[in-house]
Motif scaffolding. Structure first.
Motif, PDB file in Angstrom:
ATOM      1  N   SER A  13       0.812  -1.221   0.000  1.00 53.83           N
ATOM      2  CA  SER A  13       0.000   0.000   0.000  1.00 53.83           C
ATOM      3  C   SER A  13       0.842   1.266   0.000  1.00 53.83           C
ATOM      4  O   SER A  13       0.373   2.328  -0.423  1.00 53.83           O
ATOM      5  N   ARG A  14       2.061   1.159   0.494  1.00 55.87           N
ATOM      6  CA  ARG A  14       2.880   2.381   0.643  1.00 55.87           C
ATOM      7  C   ARG A  14       4.349   2.085   0.356  1.00 55.87           C
ATOM      8  O   ARG A  14       4.762   0.918   0.325  1.00 55.87           O
ATOM      9  N   ILE A  16       8.101   1.284  -0.319  1.00 55.45           N
ATOM     10  CA  ILE A  16       8.857   0.385  -1.185  1.00 55.45           C
ATOM     11  C   ILE A  16       7.935  -0.671  -1.810  1.00 55.45           C
ATOM     12  O   ILE A  16       8.050  -0.980  -3.002  1.00 55.45           O
ATOM     13  N   SER A  38      -3.736  -2.086   7.210  1.00 53.10           N
ATOM     14  CA  SER A  38      -4.925  -1.326   7.604  1.00 53.10           C
ATOM     15  C   SER A  38      -5.231  -0.133   6.704  1.00 53.10           C
ATOM     16  O   SER A  38      -6.334   0.403   6.748  1.00 53.10           O
ATOM     17  N   ASN A  39      -4.279   0.280   5.883  1.00 52.03           N
ATOM     18  CA  ASN A  39      -4.453   1.509   5.110  1.00 52.03           C
ATOM     19  C   ASN A  39      -5.152   1.213   3.785  1.00 52.03           C
ATOM     20  O   ASN A  39      -4.536   1.179   2.715  1.00 52.03           O
ATOM     21  N   ASN A  92       7.674  -8.021   1.844  1.00 53.77           N
ATOM     22  CA  ASN A  92       8.130  -6.644   2.018  1.00 53.77           C
ATOM     23  C   ASN A  92       7.547  -5.955   3.251  1.00 53.77           C
ATOM     24  O   ASN A  92       8.150  -5.028   3.787  1.00 53.77           O
ATOM     25  N   TYR A 157      14.953  -5.099  15.100  1.00 57.79           N
ATOM     26  CA  TYR A 157      14.835  -5.068  13.631  1.00 57.79           C
ATOM     27  C   TYR A 157      16.038  -5.762  12.987  1.00 57.79           C
ATOM     28  O   TYR A 157      15.881  -6.542  12.034  1.00 57.79           O
ATOM     29  N   SER A 192      10.715   7.045   2.614  1.00 58.13           N
ATOM     30  CA  SER A 192       9.377   6.441   2.781  1.00 58.13           C
ATOM     31  C   SER A 192       8.843   6.901   4.133  1.00 58.13           C
ATOM     32  O   SER A 192       9.535   7.578   4.899  1.00 58.13           O
TER      33      SER A 192
HETATM   34  P1  NAP Z   1       6.393   1.900   4.994  1.00 59.23           P
HETATM   35  O1  NAP Z   1       6.379   3.022   4.014  1.00 59.23           O
HETATM   36  O2  NAP Z   1       6.199   2.181   6.437  1.00 59.23           O
HETATM   37  O3  NAP Z   1       5.287   0.821   4.515  1.00 59.23           O
HETATM   38  C1  NAP Z   1       5.093  -0.340   5.262  1.00 59.23           C
HETATM   39  C2  NAP Z   1       4.136  -1.255   4.534  1.00 59.23           C
HETATM   40  O4  NAP Z   1       4.036  -2.489   5.260  1.00 59.23           O
HETATM   41  C3  NAP Z   1       2.724  -0.697   4.429  1.00 59.23           C
HETATM   42  O5  NAP Z   1       2.171  -1.125   3.198  1.00 59.23           O
HETATM   43  C4  NAP Z   1       2.011  -1.378   5.602  1.00 59.23           C
HETATM   44  O6  NAP Z   1       0.600  -1.502   5.405  1.00 59.23           O
HETATM   45  C5  NAP Z   1       2.668  -2.738   5.578  1.00 59.23           C
HETATM   46  N1  NAP Z   1       2.607  -3.472   6.841  1.00 59.23           N
HETATM   47  C6  NAP Z   1       3.143  -3.133   8.043  1.00 59.23           C
HETATM   48  N2  NAP Z   1       2.893  -4.090   8.955  1.00 59.23           N
HETATM   49  C7  NAP Z   1       2.171  -5.046   8.325  1.00 59.23           C
HETATM   50  C8  NAP Z   1       1.595  -6.284   8.723  1.00 59.23           C
HETATM   51  N3  NAP Z   1       1.718  -6.738   9.998  1.00 59.23           N
HETATM   52  N4  NAP Z   1       0.919  -7.021   7.807  1.00 59.23           N
HETATM   53  C9  NAP Z   1       0.771  -6.579   6.532  1.00 59.23           C
HETATM   54  N5  NAP Z   1       1.306  -5.416   6.086  1.00 59.23           N
HETATM   55  C10 NAP Z   1       1.988  -4.665   6.977  1.00 59.23           C
HETATM   56  O7  NAP Z   1       7.764   1.078   4.919  1.00 59.23           O
HETATM   57  P2  NAP Z   1       8.858   0.982   3.748  1.00 59.23           P
HETATM   58  O8  NAP Z   1       9.921   1.950   4.034  1.00 59.23           O
HETATM   59  O9  NAP Z   1       8.195   0.978   2.423  1.00 59.23           O
HETATM   60  O10 NAP Z   1       9.446  -0.480   4.091  1.00 59.23           O
HETATM   61  C11 NAP Z   1       9.154  -1.623   3.305  1.00 59.23           C
HETATM   62  C12 NAP Z   1      10.135  -2.721   3.646  1.00 59.23           C
HETATM   63  O11 NAP Z   1      11.459  -2.261   3.383  1.00 59.23           O
HETATM   64  C13 NAP Z   1      10.127  -3.136   5.120  1.00 59.23           C
HETATM   65  O12 NAP Z   1      10.323  -4.525   5.229  1.00 59.23           O
HETATM   66  C14 NAP Z   1      11.300  -2.403   5.693  1.00 59.23           C
HETATM   67  O13 NAP Z   1      11.799  -3.046   6.840  1.00 59.23           O
HETATM   68  C15 NAP Z   1      12.258  -2.452   4.529  1.00 59.23           C
HETATM   69  N6  NAP Z   1      13.301  -1.436   4.560  1.00 59.23           N
HETATM   70  C16 NAP Z   1      13.006  -0.114   4.492  1.00 59.23           C
HETATM   71  C17 NAP Z   1      14.023   0.813   4.507  1.00 59.23           C
HETATM   72  C18 NAP Z   1      13.788   2.299   4.416  1.00 59.23           C
HETATM   73  O14 NAP Z   1      14.759   3.065   4.548  1.00 59.23           O
HETATM   74  N7  NAP Z   1      12.571   2.760   4.182  1.00 59.23           N
HETATM   75  C19 NAP Z   1      15.361   0.389   4.609  1.00 59.23           C
HETATM   76  C20 NAP Z   1      15.622  -0.974   4.681  1.00 59.23           C
HETATM   77  C21 NAP Z   1      14.592  -1.875   4.640  1.00 59.23           C
HETATM   78  P3  NAP Z   1      -0.439  -0.301   5.819  1.00 59.23           P
HETATM   79  O15 NAP Z   1      -0.273   0.768   4.764  1.00 59.23           O
HETATM   80  O16 NAP Z   1      -1.779  -0.937   5.775  1.00 59.23           O
HETATM   81  O17 NAP Z   1      -0.023   0.180   7.173  1.00 59.23           O
END
Ligand code: NAP
Length: 246
Positions: A13-14, A16, A38-39, A92, A157, A192
């Motif tokens: 939904s959001r 990456i 939830s979003n 993801n 984490y 993000s």
């Molecule tokens: P984000 O913008 O916060 O988005 C998180 C996403 O995960 C949303 O779609 C959220 O859904 C979903 N989500 C969270 N908990 C969940 C659950 N229990 N069941 C199903 N869906 C769930 O995060 P992001 O930055 O895109 O991160 C994506 C991935 O990349 C993660 O695994 C994160 O650890 C990894 N990562 C991110 C970074 C970074 O710098 N951003 C760096 C390294 C790794 P809702 O919209 O419904 O809440």
């Protein structure tokens, strides 16, 4: 009716996950199961963009921590799309609950480990038998620099992501002969919602490339790993971090 090829992207939904869903559709013409927690409004927007780009989409609200909910959602999708073939799983979905370990609450440890590590188990096992039966599939796990290098304030984490890296390497060896590849992509600092409250100026000074990455720069690596040209890559962790760590 011809077989339509699909990908399941958790947390689509959001951020990456959204970029990955859109890129897999654009590059490979895959239809997408858009998972979210939830979003719903954000997930619907992704589904609309996918439909506008000419592929099908299926909204799947489930919590990756809840094995029964995952199984039910996959079954519901299969019933709605009996001719579909799932080709790609992208694990993801993710959260952070940062704190120094000395101050960390048990629920912040368990929530993070549950989401990343148990989430990987719940979603992967829900589709793995299908991949084995069809003798093919791509599993791509979004891990983190934190799981490879360790980052202070992220012991929960880092532990969860390191666990997924270990599982990636084991599973890759278990299913290689079935034509299934299992790889991980390890982003560094990516723009993000997860990173929006970080001190960006201070942190980007640490990155050799001098900036945060974009979700699209992670998505393009995922699309590569999903491509026919990546068939001989498995058990690998590809870093996408602007030179911070290798
Ligand atoms: P984000 O913008 O916060 O988005 C998180 C996403 O995960 C949303 O779609 C959220 O859904 C979903 N989500 C969270 N908990 C969940 C659950 N229990 N069941 C199903 N869906 C769930 O995060 P992001 O930055 O895109 O991160 C994506 C991935 O990349 C993660 O695994 C994160 O650890 C990894 N990562 C991110 C970074 C970074 O710098 N951003 C760096 C390294 C790794 P809702 O919209 O419904 O809440």
């Amino acid at each position: 009716m011809s077989t339509v090829k699909w990908a399941l992207v958790t947390g689509a939904s959001r951020g990456i996950g959204r970029a990955i869903a859109l890129d897999l559709a654009r590059v490979h013409g895959l239809s997408i199961i858009v998972n979210y927690a939830s979003n719903e409004a954000a997930a619907r927007e992704v589904a609309d963009l996918l439909r506008a780009s000419g592929v099908e989409s299926h909204l799947a609200a489930f919590d990756v921590r809840d094995a029964d909910a995952v199984t039910a959602a996959v079954a519901e999708w299969r019933t709605a799309h009996p001719e579909a073939r799932l080709e790609v799983l992208v694990n993801n979905a993710g959260i952070t609950r940062d704190n120094l370990l000395v101050f960390m609450k048990p629920e912040d440890w368990h929530d993070v480990v549950d989401t990343h590590l148990n989430g990987f188990f719940n979603v992967t096992t829900a589709v793995l038998q299908g991949f084995v039966r069809q003798r093919g599939g791509r599993i791509i796990n979004v891990v983190s620099l934190s799981g490879a290098k360790g980052v202070p304030g992220q012991a929960n984490y880092s532990a969860a992501k390191a666990g997924v890296i270990g599982a990636t390497r084991s599973l890759a060896q278990e299913v290689a002969k079935r034509g299934i590849t299992v790889n991980a992509v390890a982003p560094g600092f990516i723009e993000s919602d997860m990173t929006k409250d970080l001190p960006v100026d201070q942190l980007k000074a640490l990155v050799p490339v001098g900036r945060f990455g974009t979700p699209e720069e992670v998505a393009s690596v995922v699309s590569f790993l999903a491509s026919p040209g990546a068939a001989y890559i498995t058990g690998e962790v590809i870093h996408v971090n602007g030179g911070l760590h290798s």
